[in-house]
Design a protein around this motif. Structure first.
Motif, PDB file in Angstrom:
ATOM      1  N   ALA A  85      36.284  43.109  43.355  1.00 17.99           N
ATOM      2  CA  ALA A  85      37.575  43.792  43.425  1.00 17.99           C
ATOM      3  C   ALA A  85      38.049  43.943  44.876  1.00 17.99           C
ATOM      4  N   GLU A  86      37.203  43.524  45.830  1.00 18.74           N
ATOM      5  CA  GLU A  86      37.478  43.691  47.257  1.00 18.74           C
ATOM      6  C   GLU A  86      37.809  45.142  47.587  1.00 18.74           C
ATOM      7  N   ARG A  87      36.919  46.022  47.134  1.00 15.74           N
ATOM      8  CA  ARG A  87      37.085  47.455  47.360  1.00 15.74           C
ATOM      9  C   ARG A  87      35.785  48.044  47.890  1.00 15.74           C
ATOM     10  N   ASN A 130      43.492  56.103  38.766  1.00 11.64           N
ATOM     11  CA  ASN A 130      44.025  54.761  38.510  1.00 11.64           C
ATOM     12  C   ASN A 130      43.154  53.672  39.118  1.00 11.64           C
ATOM     13  N   GLU A 131      43.278  53.463  40.409  1.00 15.44           N
ATOM     14  CA  GLU A 131      42.552  52.351  41.033  1.00 15.44           C
ATOM     15  C   GLU A 131      41.045  52.445  40.828  1.00 15.44           C
ATOM     16  N   LYS A 132      40.453  53.596  41.140  1.00 11.07           N
ATOM     17  CA  LYS A 132      38.995  53.723  41.015  1.00 11.07           C
ATOM     18  C   LYS A 132      38.569  53.632  39.558  1.00 11.07           C
ATOM     19  N   VAL A 135      38.320  49.913  38.807  1.00 11.72           N
ATOM     20  CA  VAL A 135      37.185  49.232  39.458  1.00 11.72           C
ATOM     21  C   VAL A 135      35.863  49.711  38.864  1.00 11.72           C
ATOM     22  N   TYR A 136      35.665  51.013  38.793  1.00 10.37           N
ATOM     23  CA  TYR A 136      34.431  51.544  38.216  1.00 10.37           C
ATOM     24  C   TYR A 136      34.293  51.120  36.756  1.00 10.37           C
ATOM     25  N   GLY A 137      35.411  51.043  36.038  1.00 10.51           N
ATOM     26  CA  GLY A 137      35.406  50.758  34.597  1.00 10.51           C
ATOM     27  C   GLY A 137      34.904  49.390  34.214  1.00 10.51           C
ATOM     28  N   SER A 138      34.736  48.500  35.175  1.00 11.08           N
ATOM     29  CA  SER A 138      34.198  47.180  34.853  1.00 11.08           C
ATOM     30  C   SER A 138      32.710  47.070  35.189  1.00 11.08           C
TER      31      SER A 138
END
Length: 191
Positions: A85-87, A130-132, A135-138
């Protein structure tokens, strides 16, 4: 002598993920602030407010008794990287595999996380919800959002490539079940 502007060449593409991680590692953030990679940008935000401390500590203590073998619960500021996710996030609270901290380097692998807990603030609430969450959800088995503005705690679990498949929300003071790999009920009394 007349001064002339000197054109500088700037890259046409945004910086690569690894370059951003290096920049975050080299940053000298002021005391009480942390840097994260959110939406492909370096975001510097303050650590949680003092009134969050008791809630974070109570949640960490309850989690510690139920962590998977070889994992630990902590609130120490570390950046976890999510290359796909480049995070790179520095969660307020996390449960992670101890082996991830045996590596050289400054950023832990997000795949080492078994649980993340984010405590919302006015400035971080949008990213936490939203964003986190995306990302965390995958990848992360359990994500807890402690919504300090709405006095609620939400548990997300069952990650998939499209995000979490399940969630439960309760008001502070009500019990909240945390599924496998923890399988226990959080006492939110006093949150």
């Amino acid at each position: 002598m007349t001064e002339r502007t000197t054109p500088r060449e700037t890259p046409s593409a945004p910086p690569a993920f690894e370059d951003l991680l290096r920049t975050v590692a080299e940053m000298n953030t002021p005391d009480g602030f942390k840097a994260e990679l959110i939406r492909g940008k370096i975001i510097v935000s303050p650590f949680s407010k003092l009134r969050y401390s008791r809630r974070m500590r109570r949640l960490r203590e309850q989690l510690q008794a139920h962590v998977p073998e070889g994992h630990f619960a902590d609130t120490s500021p570390f950046l976890f990287r999510f290359p796909a996710a480049e995070r790179g996030y520095g969660p307020d609270l996390y449960v992670a595999d101890e082996a991830a901290f045996e590596e050289d380097g400054q950023h832990a692998d997000g795949a080492a996380l078994s649980l993340v807990g984010e405590f919302t603030s006015v400035s971080t609430k949008d990213a936490d919800w939203n964003e986190k969450l995306d990302v965390y959800g995958s990848l992360v088995p359990v994500y807890l959002v402690v919504d300090m503005q709405d006095s609620e705690i939400t548990c997300f679990w069952d990650p998939s490539p499209h995000g979490y498949r399940s969630r439960t929300t309760v008001s502070f003071g009500q019990p909240l079940h945390v599924p496998e790999p923890f399988d226990f009920t959080i006492d939110t009394t006093g949150f």
